[in-house]
Structures are given as structure tokens and as C-alpha cells.
Design a protein around this motif. Structure first.
Motif, PDB file in Angstrom:
ATOM      1  N   PHE A 167       0.169  -4.204  -6.947  1.00 55.23           N
ATOM      2  CA  PHE A 167      -0.014  -5.654  -6.953  1.00 55.23           C
ATOM      3  C   PHE A 167       1.148  -6.337  -7.647  1.00 55.23           C
ATOM      4  O   PHE A 167       1.665  -5.848  -8.657  1.00 55.23           O
ATOM      5  N   GLY A 168       1.515  -7.503  -7.115  1.00 53.05           N
ATOM      6  CA  GLY A 168       2.371  -8.380  -7.881  1.00 53.05           C
ATOM      7  C   GLY A 168       1.570  -8.994  -9.016  1.00 53.05           C
ATOM      8  O   GLY A 168       0.353  -8.823  -9.110  1.00 53.05           O
TER       9      GLY A 168
ATOM     10  N   SER B  68      -0.553   9.950  -1.069  1.00 47.98           N
ATOM     11  CA  SER B  68      -1.176   9.011  -2.002  1.00 47.98           C
ATOM     12  C   SER B  68      -2.046   8.041  -1.238  1.00 47.98           C
ATOM     13  O   SER B  68      -1.642   7.499  -0.205  1.00 47.98           O
ATOM     14  N   TYR B  69      -3.230   7.823  -1.758  1.00 47.06           N
ATOM     15  CA  TYR B  69      -4.155   6.885  -1.134  1.00 47.06           C
ATOM     16  C   TYR B  69      -4.698   5.923  -2.190  1.00 47.06           C
ATOM     17  O   TYR B  69      -5.036   6.336  -3.293  1.00 47.06           O
ATOM     18  N   GLY B  70      -4.830   4.667  -1.804  1.00 43.01           N
ATOM     19  CA  GLY B  70      -5.591   3.742  -2.631  1.00 43.01           C
ATOM     20  C   GLY B  70      -4.870   3.134  -3.805  1.00 43.01           C
ATOM     21  O   GLY B  70      -5.391   2.229  -4.436  1.00 43.01           O
ATOM     22  N   LYS B  71      -3.679   3.615  -4.102  1.00 43.54           N
ATOM     23  CA  LYS B  71      -2.968   3.047  -5.248  1.00 43.54           C
ATOM     24  C   LYS B  71      -2.186   1.832  -4.787  1.00 43.54           C
ATOM     25  O   LYS B  71      -0.971   1.857  -4.644  1.00 43.54           O
ATOM     26  N   LEU B  72      -2.906   0.751  -4.587  1.00 47.41           N
ATOM     27  CA  LEU B  72      -2.242  -0.478  -4.206  1.00 47.41           C
ATOM     28  C   LEU B  72      -1.361  -0.945  -5.347  1.00 47.41           C
ATOM     29  O   LEU B  72      -1.730  -0.842  -6.512  1.00 47.41           O
TER      30      LEU B  72
ATOM     31  N   THR C 213       0.838  -1.199   0.000  1.00 46.34           N
ATOM     32  CA  THR C 213       0.000   0.000   0.000  1.00 46.34           C
ATOM     33  C   THR C 213       0.874   1.251   0.000  1.00 46.34           C
ATOM     34  O   THR C 213       2.054   1.194   0.332  1.00 46.34           O
ATOM     35  N   PRO C 214       0.279   2.386  -0.347  1.00 46.54           N
ATOM     36  CA  PRO C 214       1.035   3.643  -0.244  1.00 46.54           C
ATOM     37  C   PRO C 214       1.475   3.874   1.195  1.00 46.54           C
ATOM     38  O   PRO C 214       0.780   3.453   2.135  1.00 46.54           O
TER      39      PRO C 214
END
Lengths: 117, 116
Positions: free
Chosen positions: A107-108, A101-105, A94-95
Motif C-alpha cells: 500500500f501507498g 508470494s500471495y496476499g502481500k499487498l 499486488t505480488p
């Protein structure tokens, strides 16, 4: 910038044998790391998360993961695979807390786990 | 307490039609996120919304895609004039506060869009 690399796109094990799903991360900050599982045609379910409280994290369904800062790794393990573990697994970061920054996970790419009888 | 609800689960559209995907967050959650999962790839961030506000849409394609989260009702992801490349699974997530650090995201089951 943060990134997550899952080292295996597919892992195949026999029922009752150990599971190892590998994840390496890159982060400028102390990361919060998660493992999610996605069963076919289902949503993502949280397995476990690392938040700096303890390096060995226990999750649901017997899974656990160890945060190793020196190796920048967060590998997922389970001592004995069950048929119901067959799914796709995602390592996620997570950020950083306190940032803008929020919510821009991040992912692998995912690891598909197959369990043979 | 119901989880994140997405509908429809499956959506088929012909090229050029519009697709509307709905997401109702968990009760008490006012932060909603949309992600897209293309075949053989992980999920990619599209947009972050709070009630009546788009907070971050940096992951949204510049054209044809829009999102809203009205004061009442679900969040809507709208794709106009769909093309085959829009075929993907679209996931909605919600959280009680802004999603960063140890805050957990709760995901819906996704909408699988097929463009024919």
C-alpha cells in the motif's frame, strides 16, 4: 521488491474542479496496480485496476487512471470533484502473478482528499 | 451475496486483556488475509490463511498475535495481553484464489481496536 509512493498526503479541491492524486511505483515485474478508496469508518472499496490490457483504466464514480511505464506512474484523476469523493485513497500493488508470494499487498501511504463546496 | 463481514466494528480493551477479531469471508472465498492500519499509515500485511492452514504469517508480530481459519466458522485474529501500541484498525480481506497479479481483494469494514 515492490514499493508504492503516493506523492501527496493531502489534496484539497473545490467541488466541480479536477482531481489529481499521484502515485509512483517501483517493481521488478510488470505490475498489477489498483486504486482503493476508504470513506471514514468504512472498508476499502476498489475504484479501478490496471492489468496490462489497456494503459488508460476507467473505474467507478468517474475516476480513471493512466499507467505510464516510462514515468513509473499510475495517477488517479477525475474531471470534476463531487462532495461525496471526500475520502482517503490508496494506491496498491499486488505480488506478481506466477510468483511464490500471495496476499502481500503493498500500500501507498494514502492521500486524503478534501472537497470544498 | 454479502461482502466480507468483520465483527466487532469497534473494540475497547484494557491493557493486558485479550482481543478477538472475527472475519467471515465472501461466499465462495477460501483465502483470507489480515492487515493492520496504524494511524497516518497505509495497511500492512499480517497473515494469509486458507481453511485450517496458515500460508504466510511473515507480517505477524512474533509474540501475542495469532490467527486461525477453522474448517467451520470465521477467521479469528487473536491478540493476547494487549498493549497501547496494538490500537489500530484491523482489516480482513478475502479472495477466490490466491491474491497476486490481477486478482482483486475484497475488504471488510474493519475492526477498530482501542487499548486503554
Amino acid at each position: 521488491a515492490q514499493s508504492v509512493t503516493q506523492l501527496d498526503s493531502h489534496v484539497s479541491v473545490s467541488e466541480g474542479t479536477p482531481v489529481l492524486l499521484r502515485c509512483n511505483y517501483s517493481s521488478s515485474y510488470s505490475p498489477s496496480l489498483f486504486w482503493y478508496v476508504q470513506h471514514p469508518n468504512k472498508g476499502l472499496q476498489l475504484l479501478l485496476k490496471y492489468t496490462s490490457a489497456a494503459t488508460l483504466v476507467k473505474g467507478i464514480n468517474g475516476f480513471e487512471a493512466e499507467f505510464k511505464k516510462s514515468e513509473t506512474s499510475f495517477h488517479l484523476t477525475k474531471p470534476s470533484a463531487h462532495m461525496s469523493d471526500a475520502a482517503e485513497y490508496f494506491c496498491v500493488v499486488t505480488p506478481p502473478a506466477g510468483g511464490t508470494s500471495y496476499g502481500k499487498l503493498t500500500f501507498g501511504q494514502g492521500t486524503i482528499l478534501t472537497v470544498h463546496p | 451475496n454479502a461482502g466480507v463481514m468483520q465483527n466487532p466494528r469497534h473494540l475497547v480493551r484494557r491493557r493486558g486483556q485479550e482481543a478477538r477479531l472475527r472475519c467471515s469471508p465472501m461466499k465462495g472465498h477460501s483465502h483470507v488475509y489480515w492487515y493492520r492500519q496504524l494511524p497516518e499509515e497505509g495497511l500492512k500485511f499480517m497473515v494469509y490463511l486458507q481453511k485450517e492452514n496458515i500460508i504466510d504469517e511473515s507480517g505477524m508480530p512474533k509474540e501475542r498475535f495469532s490467527a486461525e481459519f477453522p474448517k467451520e466458522g470465521p477467521s479469528i485474529l487473536r491478540i493476547q495481553q494487549v498493549v497501547r501500541g496494538d490500537s489500530a484498525a484491523y482489516f480482513c480481506a478475502s479472495s477466490p484464489i490466491g491474491l497476486q497479479g490481477p486478482t482483486e481483494a475484497f475488504f471488510g469494514q474493519g475492526t477498530r481496536l482501542t487499548v486503554v
